[in-house]
Every structure is written in structure tokens, then in C-alpha cells.
Enzyme design. Structure first.
Site, PDB file in Angstrom:
ATOM      1  CB  CYS A  85     156.866 -60.195 168.866  1.00 23.54           C
ATOM      2  SG  CYS A  85     156.011 -60.028 170.454  1.00 23.54           S
ATOM      3  CB  CYS A  90     154.360 -62.637 171.440  1.00 23.08           C
ATOM      4  SG  CYS A  90     156.080 -62.995 171.070  1.00 23.08           S
ATOM      5  CE  LYS A  93     152.032 -66.885 172.200  1.00 28.75           C
ATOM      6  NZ  LYS A  93     153.295 -67.503 171.842  1.00 28.75           N
ATOM      7  CE1 TYR A 228     157.130 -70.194 170.276  1.00 31.03           C
ATOM      8  CE2 TYR A 228     159.172 -71.370 169.841  1.00 31.03           C
ATOM      9  CZ  TYR A 228     158.408 -70.222 169.761  1.00 31.03           C
ATOM     10  OH  TYR A 228     158.923 -69.100 169.154  1.00 31.03           O
ATOM     11  CD  GLU A 232     152.961 -70.864 172.072  1.00 26.75           C
ATOM     12  OE1 GLU A 232     153.429 -70.467 173.149  1.00 26.75           O
ATOM     13  OE2 GLU A 232     153.209 -70.300 170.982  1.00 26.75           O
ATOM     14  CG  HIS A 498     146.387 -70.185 201.766  1.00 24.69           C
ATOM     15  ND1 HIS A 498     146.669 -71.381 201.152  1.00 24.69           N
ATOM     16  CD2 HIS A 498     145.221 -70.368 202.444  1.00 24.69           C
ATOM     17  CE1 HIS A 498     145.728 -72.268 201.459  1.00 24.69           C
ATOM     18  NE2 HIS A 498     144.842 -71.667 202.234  1.00 24.69           N
ATOM     19  CD  GLU A 503     149.393 -71.535 199.143  1.00 24.17           C
ATOM     20  OE1 GLU A 503     149.901 -71.372 200.266  1.00 24.17           O
ATOM     21  OE2 GLU A 503     148.156 -71.569 198.951  1.00 24.17           O
TER      22      GLU A 503
END
Length: 523
Positions: A85, A90, A93, A228, A232, A498, A503
Site C-alpha cells: 500500500c 494505494c 496510485k 483494478y 487504474e 444540495h 444527494e
């Protein structure tokens, strides 16, 4: 109980003098004093999960140590403490994902009233960004080391192997061996990229272990795989304006919701990433022009092209070989190499009651950094602080950092249909347009949300999938509600903020079953 002669042989001075020799040779004194060990806990693997576990144990006042050893990649890449990671996963990346999006944002700026450079005048420097990313990674390496010192946990930069159920052999970079014993052992060695048996691929390709440490720009790149990791990396390479192609044998994002996977691929193609569908590599050759890759099409014909870089991302495999597990009786899956846990109702406990496994190497567990961290801390609490809390592996949220981010928690639509039946689930969905896209007139064709619910009873939410900007930030909050058993009504009764994209989740009201257009209109 020991007789008087045995007490003489087990005197403190004698044991201390010959401790390591006796531990290794399984001598008489070692057997008599089987309950006396050098450490309360030893962790093999200095990644996120292993470090979390050893730090937690040390903070509880236990004598704890961690072994971390990085075998260089076939290209010779290696890194410091922190695991995948921090070093090659992670963190680098996400930094490159963010940097790659700045190009599109700068073009948007001109349409939002800013005087900004035109596209032709913008220049990107891979060496400059890569150096800054590496500097940040190295700062994290140092941070982990200082934290271990502060918590009085011992760090060994050495390769560890079990020689018996409680004894470990450590081999440092100079080949020097030493031995120590531990009451409890935690396996946290993680995974590394898998290399398929294709001529020239091992010699001429790189993986995610290498790309973040490249000194020069990758240029025209072929990414092999639909994982993935593949998407990525292809996403940020395209964002940096490199000619990027993804070679996919069958489908993208196996194990993820396939409708969402298709939308991701469509979005990437619209942004310039090229795809070779249903193709497999046959061989890679180095030529004066670059790396010539030959592949087989679905119809059996062979085609080829030349690339500057070939990035392999066809999956990862657990690093459990060479740890001595079979020798001491820890059961692993013969085919995959994953450790088999779940003994005595403890998911992390192996076939030996004092040896545990956490993180990616655990069979059928989610291969995610936060999962390993949480599991490691909870394990230390159970071992040393009388806790009974087990790790909950259900409904763990995650995000794929493709150019259009994909966040999800819970079941895919395919899994829900398989488990409950198509007639027993309800899928609420919507295509929406982020307000940030309006002035810049960005395409929102793949901005999509779907909520999968149990059709019976109160419509408990089984899965939530969000494709759009900042997906990780959005899905994190909803994950807490879904883990608590939220129903659709509880979600839709929540007043939205909003104007946000989040939302749109609380406004979901159109079902797939209805056949109505799910495109959001109006404000």
C-alpha cells in the site's frame, strides 16, 4: 515438574547463553522450557496489517517484533518498510491518479472564466512527478520506523522462516542467520504480482511493483489484464497523455458488479484508452523499435504492435511459500497458496492455535489495506487485552480509482441475483450529471448509481454502487449506514445536501423493473 538435575540444567545463565542454539537444534533444555519465549508476538510482514498488529501489541505492553523483507522484483525494484500500500499500491496510485486529472481540470478552467494555458502548451514531466511521489513514500517508510521505536516494538529487516512451531530463523541481507522464539506468530506477508508463462513476458514487462519507481517516462504502454490495478494504471497513463492500450482476456473487474465495470471501460475508452478485447499475449520480443508484443485474437489470428512499456496486471498471488508453513503444520490451499483460517471460530486463526494470518494471504478474505489494518488491531486486542471482538468482513466498502471513480459496498447485482433470485431483489438506479460538469460541458454518460435492495420486507439495502467524481469520499459515509442494516426508506428519508452528487443517492426512486428512464432531470 522438573527434578533437581533438570533445575540445574535449566538455570537462567545456561539458558541465556545457549538460547538460540537450543531453539534451533530442538535440544533438551529447549523442550523443557517450551513456555519461555523471546517475544510475546512476532509478525512476519511489515505491511499495513502487520505493522498495525505489532504496534497494537506493543502499546499493550507486550514484547513484540516485526520482520519485513522485500524480494526485488524481476526488474530489481525494491522499497522500504510499509508493504504494498505505502510503496507500490494505494498511496503512489492515488497521487498519480490525482495528478492525471489535473490536465482535464486545467482545460475546464478556461471554460470557467480562468485564463489558462491551452492544451498544446501544457507539458508533463514523468521524472518530476515520480520523484515527488517517491519522496513522499520514503517519508512514510521513515514514519513507520519511528513509530515502532516509539512503541518499543522491534523491527528486523530480515527474511523470516518458521523452523518449528515457535521458533523463527531470520536471514539478513548479508546471509547471516539468527534465531528467536515467539509465543504467538502472525503471518502478514501480503501478495505480489503474478507472471503468466508467456515467452519474453518476465524479461521485458514491468508490474505495479515497478511503475511508480520508473526513472523515465513509460511512453507508449500496453497494459495486460483487466484487473483494478490494470485499469487504474491505464487510467492515469492516459491522463498523462501517453498512448495506452489495455489487453483484456475476458472481462474487466472480475468479482465487481459487471454493469459498473462496463461503464468504467466505456468511460476510459471515451477518454482515449484503447482496448483489445478477448485477446491473450503470445510472446514479447525486444527490437530496435521497442517491445514487440504478439497476441492472439478471439478468432485465432495473431497480431502485433510495438510498445515502449509493457505493464503486466493479471492478478496477484499470496507470499506464503518459503515461510516454513507446511513444515510446522499450517494448512494452506494447495492450488492458490492462500492460508486457510477460520479455526476455532476465529477467522484469522490457522490450523495451529498460536499462528494467525491477516490481510491478503487469508483465503476468501477481502484484499484491502484497511481490512488488514483493522483485523491486525482486533487480533492484538483479542490476544493481549481479553477482547472477544472478531473482524467483520461483510459489507466492506472499496473504491477503484479509475478516471471516473467507482465506489461500492455490499453485493454486486450478479451476487444478489444468485443469492436471492431476480424476483426477490429490487434495483433502484439513476444516471445523473454532476454540477461541476455543466459549464465545462463534460460528458456524464457513465455517471451512474444503483442501489440493490431485498424486495421482501423493508427493502434492506444489499449493495450500493456509485460511479462518478469523488466516489470514495461519498461511499464511505453510506457504508456505515449499510453495515448497520439500513433500509431503502431510511436512506431516502435522509435529507440530501444540495447541490451534491451524493444527494442523488437519497433521491433514488426509479427501479430497473419499471423500465422508466432513470436519467435525472431538473436541478
Amino acid at each position: 515438574k522438573m527434578s533437581a538435575p533438570m533445575k540445574i540444567f535449566s538455570s537462567q545463565n545456561l539458558f541465556k547463553k545457549y538460547r538460540y542454539l537450543h531453539a534451533y537444534k530442538h535440544c533438551f533444555i529447549r523442550t523443557v522450557m517450551s513456555e519461555s519465549h523471546d517475544y510475546d508476538l512476532v509478525v512476519i510482514g511489515g505491511g499495513s496489517g502487520g505493522l498495525a498488529c505489532v504496534k497494537e501489541a506493543a502499546s499493550l505492553g507486550k514484547k513484540a517484533a516485526v520482520f519485513d523483507w522485500v524480494e526485488p522484483s524481476p526488474k530489481g525494484t525494491k522499497w522500504g518498510l510499509g508493504g504494498t500500500c505505502v510503496n507500490v499500491g494505494c498511496i503512489p496510485k492515488k497521487l498519480m491518479h490525482h495528478a492525471s486529472q489535473l490536465h482535464e481540470m486545467s482545460l475546464d478552467a478556461r471554460l470557467n472564466g480562468w485564463t489558462a494555458p491551452n492544451e498544446e502548451s501544457m507539458k508533463f514531466s514523468w521524472p518530476d512527478l515520480a520523484q515527488k511521489v517517491q519522496n513522499h513514500v520514503k517519508s512514510l517508510n521513515w514514519g513507520h520506523r519511528t513509530q515502532l521505536v516509539e512503541k518499543e516494538a522491534t523491527y528486523f529487516n530480515a527474511k523470516a522462516e518458521l523452523v518449528d512451531k515457535h521458533t523463527l530463523k531470520a536471514t539478513d541481507k548479508n546471509g547471516k542467520e539468527s534465531f528467536l522464539t515467539a509465543s504467538n506468530v502472525v503471518l502478514a506477508t501480503g501478495m505480489r504480482p503474478r507472471y503468466p508463462d508467456v515467452p519474453g513476458l518476465l524479461e521485458h514487462s514491468i508490474t505495479s511493483d515497478d511503475i511508480f519507481w520508473l526513472k523515465k517516462d513509460p511512453g507508449k504502454t500496453l497494459v495486460i489484464g483487466g484487473s483494478y490495478v490494470a485499469l487504474e494504471c491505464a487510467g492515469f497513463l492516459t491522463g498523462f497523455q501517453y498512448d495506452t492500450t489495455v489487453m483484456v482476456r475476458s472481462i474487466c473487474l472480475r468479482g465487481f458488479d459487471q454493469q459498473m465495470a462496463g461503464l468504467i471501460a466505456d468511460n476510459m475508452a471515451a477518454k482515449g484508452t484503447q482496448f483489445l478485447w478477448q485477446t491473450v499475449p503470445e510472446r514479447v520480443e525486444k527490437t530496435d523499435q521497442g517491445l514487440k508484443v504478439f497476441w492472439k485474437e478471439k478468432d485465432g489470428t495473431t497480431k502485433s504492435d510495438v510498445y515502449d512499456t509493457v505493464l503486466l496486471a493479471v492478478g496477484r498471488e499470496p507470499q506464503t511459500r518459503g515461510l516454513g508453513l507446511e513444515k510446522v503444520g499450517v494448512k494452506i490451499d494447495d492450488k492458490s497458496g492462500f492460508v486457510i483460517g477460520g479455526h476455532n471460530k476465529d477467522y484469522e486463526q490457522t490450523s495451529l492455535s498460536h499462528i494467525y494470518a491477516i490481510g491478503d494471504i487469508l483465503k476468501d478474505g477481502p484484499e484491502l489495506t484497511p481490512v488488514a489494518i483493522k483485523a491486525g488491531r482486533l487480533l492484538a486486542q483479542r490476544l493481549f487485552n481479553s477482547s472477544t471482538q472478531q473482524m467483520n468482513y461483510n459489507s466492506v466498502a472499496t473504491t477503484v480509482f479509475t478516471p471516473l471513480e467507482y465506489g461500492c459496498v455490499g453485493m454486486s447485482e450478479e451476487l444478489a441475483v444468485e443469492k436471492f433470485g431476480e424476483d426477490n431483489i429490487e434495483v433502484y438506479h439513476a444516471f445523473y450529471k454532476p454540477i461541476e460538469y455543466t459549464i465545462a460541458e463534460r460528458s456524464c454518460d457513465q455517471c451512474y448509481i444503483k442501489m440493490i435492495c431485498d424486495r421482501n420486507g423493508e427493502e434492506t439495502v444489499l449493495g450500493l454502487h456509485f460511479l462518478g467524481p469523488n466516489a470514495g469520499e461519498i461511499i464511505q459515509g453510506f457504508a456505515a449506514a449499510i453495515r448497520c442494516g439500513a433500509t431503502r426508506k431510511q436512506i431516502t428519508d435522509t435529507v440530501g445536501i444540495h447541490p451534491t452528487t451524493a444527494e442523488e443517492i437519497v433521491k433514488l426512486n426509479i427501479t430497473k423493473r419499471s423500465g422508466l428512464d432513470p436519467t435525472v432531470t431538473g436541478c
